[in-house]
Design a protein around this motif. Structure first.
Motif, PDB file in Angstrom:
ATOM      1  N   GLN A  42       0.827  -1.208   0.000  1.00 26.73           N
ATOM      2  CA  GLN A  42       0.000   0.000   0.000  1.00 26.73           C
ATOM      3  C   GLN A  42       0.862   1.259   0.000  1.00 26.73           C
ATOM      4  O   GLN A  42       0.572   2.224  -0.714  1.00 26.73           O
TER       5      GLN A  42
ATOM      6  N   ALA B  13       1.002   3.919  -3.210  1.00 25.07           N
ATOM      7  CA  ALA B  13       0.626   5.316  -2.956  1.00 25.07           C
ATOM      8  C   ALA B  13       1.784   6.248  -3.304  1.00 25.07           C
ATOM      9  O   ALA B  13       1.606   7.261  -3.997  1.00 25.07           O
TER      10      ALA B  13
ATOM     11  N   THR C  17      -1.846   5.486 -12.245  1.00 26.63           N
ATOM     12  CA  THR C  17      -2.223   4.388 -11.367  1.00 26.63           C
ATOM     13  C   THR C  17      -1.016   3.484 -11.167  1.00 26.63           C
ATOM     14  O   THR C  17      -0.360   3.102 -12.129  1.00 26.63           O
TER      15      THR C  17
ATOM     16  N   ASP D 101      -3.208   2.129  -6.292  1.00 21.21           N
ATOM     17  CA  ASP D 101      -3.521   3.514  -5.930  1.00 21.21           C
ATOM     18  C   ASP D 101      -3.443   4.375  -7.174  1.00 21.21           C
ATOM     19  O   ASP D 101      -2.628   4.121  -8.067  1.00 21.21           O
TER      20      ASP D 101
ATOM     21  N   LYS E 156      -6.256   9.605  -5.183  1.00 21.18           N
ATOM     22  CA  LYS E 156      -7.688   9.604  -5.512  1.00 21.18           C
ATOM     23  C   LYS E 156      -8.569   9.514  -4.276  1.00 21.18           C
ATOM     24  O   LYS E 156      -9.553  10.205  -4.148  1.00 21.18           O
ATOM     25  N   GLU E 157      -8.216   8.641  -3.321  1.00 21.60           N
ATOM     26  CA  GLU E 157      -9.060   8.474  -2.123  1.00 21.60           C
ATOM     27  C   GLU E 157      -9.063   9.723  -1.253  1.00 21.60           C
ATOM     28  O   GLU E 157      -9.919   9.894  -0.411  1.00 21.60           O
ATOM     29  N   TRP E 158      -8.077  10.595  -1.403  1.00 23.31           N
ATOM     30  CA  TRP E 158      -8.030  11.828  -0.617  1.00 23.31           C
ATOM     31  C   TRP E 158      -8.725  12.970  -1.342  1.00 23.31           C
ATOM     32  O   TRP E 158      -8.908  14.030  -0.791  1.00 23.31           O
ATOM     33  N   ASP E 159      -9.088  12.753  -2.579  1.00 21.60           N
ATOM     34  CA  ASP E 159      -9.689  13.789  -3.417  1.00 21.60           C
ATOM     35  C   ASP E 159     -11.191  13.842  -3.180  1.00 21.60           C
ATOM     36  O   ASP E 159     -11.913  12.933  -3.531  1.00 21.60           O
ATOM     37  N   ASP E 160     -11.659  14.906  -2.569  1.00 21.91           N
ATOM     38  CA  ASP E 160     -13.105  15.060  -2.328  1.00 21.91           C
ATOM     39  C   ASP E 160     -13.643  16.297  -2.980  1.00 21.91           C
ATOM     40  O   ASP E 160     -13.084  17.301  -3.087  1.00 21.91           O
TER      41      ASP E 160
END
Length: 116
Positions: free
Chosen positions: A43, A47, A90, A99, A112-116
Protein backbone atom coordinates in the motif's frame (compact mmCIF):
# COMPACT_ATOMS: atom_id res chain seq x y z
CA UNK A 1 12.22 -59.69 0.07
CA UNK A 2 12.48 -57.70 3.24
CA UNK A 3 13.25 -59.50 6.47
CA UNK A 4 10.48 -59.89 8.97
CA UNK A 5 10.29 -56.96 11.38
CA UNK A 6 11.99 -54.44 9.08
CA UNK A 7 10.26 -51.74 7.15
CA UNK A 8 10.91 -50.95 3.57
CA UNK A 9 11.92 -47.36 2.83
CA UNK A 10 9.41 -45.19 0.97
CA UNK A 11 9.93 -44.89 -2.73
CA UNK A 12 11.76 -41.83 -4.04
CA UNK A 13 8.73 -40.27 -5.78
CA UNK A 14 6.75 -40.53 -2.55
CA UNK A 15 9.59 -38.95 -0.55
CA UNK A 16 9.78 -36.12 -3.10
CA UNK A 17 6.06 -35.51 -2.68
CA UNK A 18 6.46 -35.18 1.10
CA UNK A 19 9.37 -32.78 0.66
CA UNK A 20 7.34 -30.67 -1.76
CA UNK A 21 4.40 -30.67 0.65
CA UNK A 22 6.70 -29.54 3.50
CA UNK A 23 8.09 -26.70 1.37
CA UNK A 24 4.61 -25.53 0.35
CA UNK A 25 3.49 -25.65 3.99
CA UNK A 26 6.51 -23.62 5.12
CA UNK A 27 6.02 -20.98 2.40
CA UNK A 28 2.32 -20.71 3.23
CA UNK A 29 3.10 -20.28 6.93
CA UNK A 30 5.65 -17.56 6.17
CA UNK A 31 3.21 -15.73 3.89
CA UNK A 32 0.53 -15.88 6.57
CA UNK A 33 2.95 -14.67 9.25
CA UNK A 34 4.19 -11.68 7.21
CA UNK A 35 0.90 -10.77 5.52
CA UNK A 36 0.38 -7.52 7.46
CA UNK A 37 3.88 -6.28 6.64
CA UNK A 38 3.50 -7.24 2.98
CA UNK A 39 0.14 -5.48 2.71
CA UNK A 40 1.50 -2.36 4.42
CA UNK A 41 4.54 -2.28 2.16
CA UNK A 42 2.42 -2.78 -0.97
CA UNK A 43 0.00 0.00 0.00
CA UNK A 44 2.81 2.43 0.83
CA UNK A 45 4.71 1.53 -2.35
CA UNK A 46 1.71 2.06 -4.62
CA UNK A 47 0.63 5.32 -2.96
CA UNK A 48 4.15 6.75 -3.09
CA UNK A 49 4.82 5.57 -6.63
CA UNK A 50 1.51 6.90 -7.97
CA UNK A 51 2.01 10.32 -6.39
CA UNK A 52 5.63 10.71 -7.50
CA UNK A 53 4.95 9.44 -11.04
CA UNK A 54 1.91 11.72 -11.37
CA UNK A 55 4.01 14.73 -10.37
CA UNK A 56 6.77 13.66 -12.72
CA UNK A 57 4.34 13.17 -15.61
CA UNK A 58 1.91 16.07 -15.23
CA UNK A 59 3.85 18.69 -13.25
CA UNK A 60 7.34 18.17 -14.70
CA UNK A 61 6.05 17.04 -18.10
CA UNK A 62 8.34 14.01 -18.40
CA UNK A 63 7.44 10.74 -20.15
CA UNK A 64 6.34 7.65 -18.23
CA UNK A 65 9.49 5.69 -19.13
CA UNK A 66 11.58 8.50 -17.67
CA UNK A 67 9.32 8.76 -14.60
CA UNK A 68 9.61 5.01 -13.95
CA UNK A 69 13.32 5.60 -13.24
CA UNK A 70 12.31 7.60 -10.13
CA UNK A 71 10.84 4.56 -8.35
CA UNK A 72 12.87 3.73 -5.25
CA UNK A 73 14.74 0.46 -4.88
CA UNK A 74 12.45 -2.29 -3.63
CA UNK A 75 9.43 -1.22 -5.67
CA UNK A 76 10.35 -3.11 -8.84
CA UNK A 77 7.05 -5.03 -8.78
CA UNK A 78 5.01 -1.81 -8.86
CA UNK A 79 3.70 -1.04 -12.36
CA UNK A 80 2.75 2.47 -13.48
CA UNK A 81 0.06 3.38 -16.02
CA UNK A 82 -0.85 6.94 -16.96
CA UNK A 83 -4.19 8.25 -18.22
CA UNK A 84 -3.50 11.46 -20.12
CA UNK A 85 -7.19 12.44 -20.44
CA UNK A 86 -7.84 12.06 -16.70
CA UNK A 87 -4.36 13.42 -15.87
CA UNK A 88 -3.74 10.53 -13.51
CA UNK A 89 -1.26 7.76 -12.82
CA UNK A 90 -2.22 4.39 -11.37
CA UNK A 91 0.35 2.25 -9.55
CA UNK A 92 -0.33 -1.45 -8.99
CA UNK A 93 1.39 -4.06 -6.83
CA UNK A 94 0.28 -7.43 -8.27
CA UNK A 95 -2.72 -8.98 -6.49
CA UNK A 96 -2.29 -6.82 -3.37
CA UNK A 97 -2.69 -3.06 -3.82
CA UNK A 98 -3.49 -0.29 -6.27
CA UNK A 99 -3.52 3.51 -5.93
CA UNK A 100 -4.28 6.37 -8.32
CA UNK A 101 -2.95 9.93 -8.11
CA UNK A 102 -4.76 12.68 -10.02
CA UNK A 103 -3.34 16.07 -11.02
CA UNK A 104 -5.46 18.95 -9.68
CA UNK A 105 -4.70 22.50 -10.76
CA UNK A 106 -3.40 24.47 -7.80
CA UNK A 107 -2.89 21.35 -5.67
CA UNK A 108 -0.55 19.19 -7.73
CA UNK A 109 -1.03 15.44 -7.60
CA UNK A 110 -3.23 13.97 -4.88
CA UNK A 111 -4.22 10.40 -4.22
CA UNK A 112 -7.69 9.60 -5.51
CA UNK A 113 -9.06 8.47 -2.12
CA UNK A 114 -8.03 11.83 -0.62
CA UNK A 115 -9.69 13.79 -3.42
CA UNK A 116 -13.10 15.06 -2.33
Amino acid sequence: MAKAGTRSSPSKPRRGLWILLAIITAVTALCFHYRAQALGFAQAATAYSARVACSCRFVAGRGMKDCAKDKPQGTELVTLVDDVEARSVTARFPLIASDTAIYREGYGCVLKEWDD
